[in-house]
Design an enzyme around this catalytic site. Structure first.
Site, PDB file in Angstrom:
ATOM      1  N   ASP A 112      -9.669   7.492   5.003  1.00 51.13           N
ATOM      2  CA  ASP A 112      -8.226   7.528   5.205  1.00 51.13           C
ATOM      3  C   ASP A 112      -7.544   8.170   4.002  1.00 51.13           C
ATOM      4  O   ASP A 112      -7.674   7.691   2.874  1.00 51.13           O
ATOM      5  CB  ASP A 112      -7.708   6.088   5.382  1.00 51.13           C
ATOM      6  N   TYR A 125      -1.040  11.804  -0.907  1.00 55.49           N
ATOM      7  CA  TYR A 125      -1.959  11.323  -1.948  1.00 55.49           C
ATOM      8  C   TYR A 125      -2.382  12.443  -2.906  1.00 55.49           C
ATOM      9  O   TYR A 125      -2.996  12.185  -3.930  1.00 55.49           O
ATOM     10  CB  TYR A 125      -3.221  10.689  -1.330  1.00 55.49           C
ATOM     11  N   LYS A 161      -1.960  12.040   7.127  1.00 54.94           N
ATOM     12  CA  LYS A 161      -0.628  11.581   7.518  1.00 54.94           C
ATOM     13  C   LYS A 161       0.414  12.642   7.202  1.00 54.94           C
ATOM     14  O   LYS A 161       0.315  13.323   6.182  1.00 54.94           O
ATOM     15  CB  LYS A 161      -0.271  10.287   6.778  1.00 54.94           C
ATOM     16  N   HIS A 208       5.199   8.553  10.311  1.00 55.15           N
ATOM     17  CA  HIS A 208       5.959   7.363   9.925  1.00 55.15           C
ATOM     18  C   HIS A 208       7.294   7.276  10.653  1.00 55.15           C
ATOM     19  O   HIS A 208       7.973   6.268  10.601  1.00 55.15           O
ATOM     20  CB  HIS A 208       6.216   7.356   8.417  1.00 55.15           C
TER      21      HIS A 208
END
Length: 297
Positions: free
Chosen positions: A50, A55, A84, A117
């Site tokens: 993940d 990041y 993401k 999100h």
């Protein structure tokens, strides 16, 4: 040990390994660490990795995955890779370029799961799935109302396969979990071991989950670590759980989660720890109409 057999079936027919390796690290951590740690995780048996654009380590994580493929340890289809979409790319025309940017960094042809999100990007994400750039589409930090909103969207082509949320014995999300199960959406737990480290996101006065005496007592009883008790708790509830560590010993240790079972009494004791403590409050979003944490679940 190959963890491949420990999977849940998603509502689109794909399978997600129930134990995932989380690659998020605080800004202070050296970037090269992500490559080394991801290699250790794959060697230990992790097949679900993940990460996210945010990041800033997808190059390193991608390198680790490709080197293990080159070594013949895994094939690409053995790895379940999650990325993401960050909130700066929510405009529909930015979604595919953002995903392509991640793929370029990873040097992979597709991601297995792409998570959003906020609901606005969904249509554009469906097109990415049709184009074969992503196998499954999921959401993160959605409360039940936001999920309802998406599921009732006219012309919805693909239902989200998962909802990735903070979840641990101090915030067990039981109502949200029941809701997700009723809609055939898998709950994925982040911060499953609690977290007090990252000053950017976490209130430093939060209680330390792994120091909890109940977890300590169960760890003693089962001759395991408190972390393993917290991870096992999620698996027995049908939750996919992400474990995050850069420490080789702990990475290996976390794969022992399949080697023991908690009793119904143990599970009850752990349920009793719920106190709605949220480590990640995303306070920058309070007051926004899409802020997810003002709802009970």
């Amino acid at each position: 040990m190959d963890l491949k057999r420990h999977c849940l079936k998603l509502n689109d027919g794909h399978f997600i390994p129930v134990l995932g390796y989380g690659t998020y690290a605080s800004l202070e951590a050296p970037k090269g660490k992500a490559e080394e740690a991801t290699k250790l995780a794959i060697d230990a048996g992790f097949r679900h990795i993940d990460s996210a654009y945010l990041y800033q380590n997808e190059e390193e994580v991608g390198r680790a995955i490709r080197s293990k493929i080159a070594d013949g340890i895994v094939k690409r289809e053995d790895i379940f890779y999650t990325s993401k979409l960050w909130v700066t790319f929510l405009r529909p025309e930015l979604v595919r370029p953002a995903l392509e940017k991640s793929l370029k960094k990873l040097q992979l042809d597709y991601v297995d799961l792409y998570i959003i999100h906020f609901p606005m990007a969904l249509k554009a994400l469906e097109k990415c799935k049709d184009a074969g750039l992503v196998k499954s589409i999921g959401v993160s930090n959605f409360n039940h109302r936001q999920l309802e909103m998406i599921l009732n969207k006219p012309g919805l082509k693909y239902k989200p396969v998962c909802n990735q949320v903070e979840c641990h014995p101090y915030l067990n999300q039981s109502k949200l979990l029941d809701f997700c199960k009723s809609k055939d959406i898998v709950l994925v737990a982040y911060s499953a071991l609690g977290t007090t480290r990252d000053k950017r996101w976490v209130d430093q006065s939060s209680p330390v989950l792994l120091d909890d005496p109940v977890l300590g007592a169960l760890a003693k009883k089962h001759k395991r670590t408190p972390a393993l008790i917290a991870l096992r708790y999620q698996l027995q509830r049908g939750v996919v759980v992400l474990a995050k560590s850069c420490n080789e010993k702990r990475i290996k240790e976390n794969t022992q989660v399949f080697e023991f079972q908690l009793t119904p009494e143990d599970m009850k004791d752990l349920d009793g720890l719920n106190r709605n403590v949220r480590y990640i409050t995303a306070e920058f979003g309070t007051g926004h109409p899409n802020y997810p944490f003002s709802e009970e679940y």
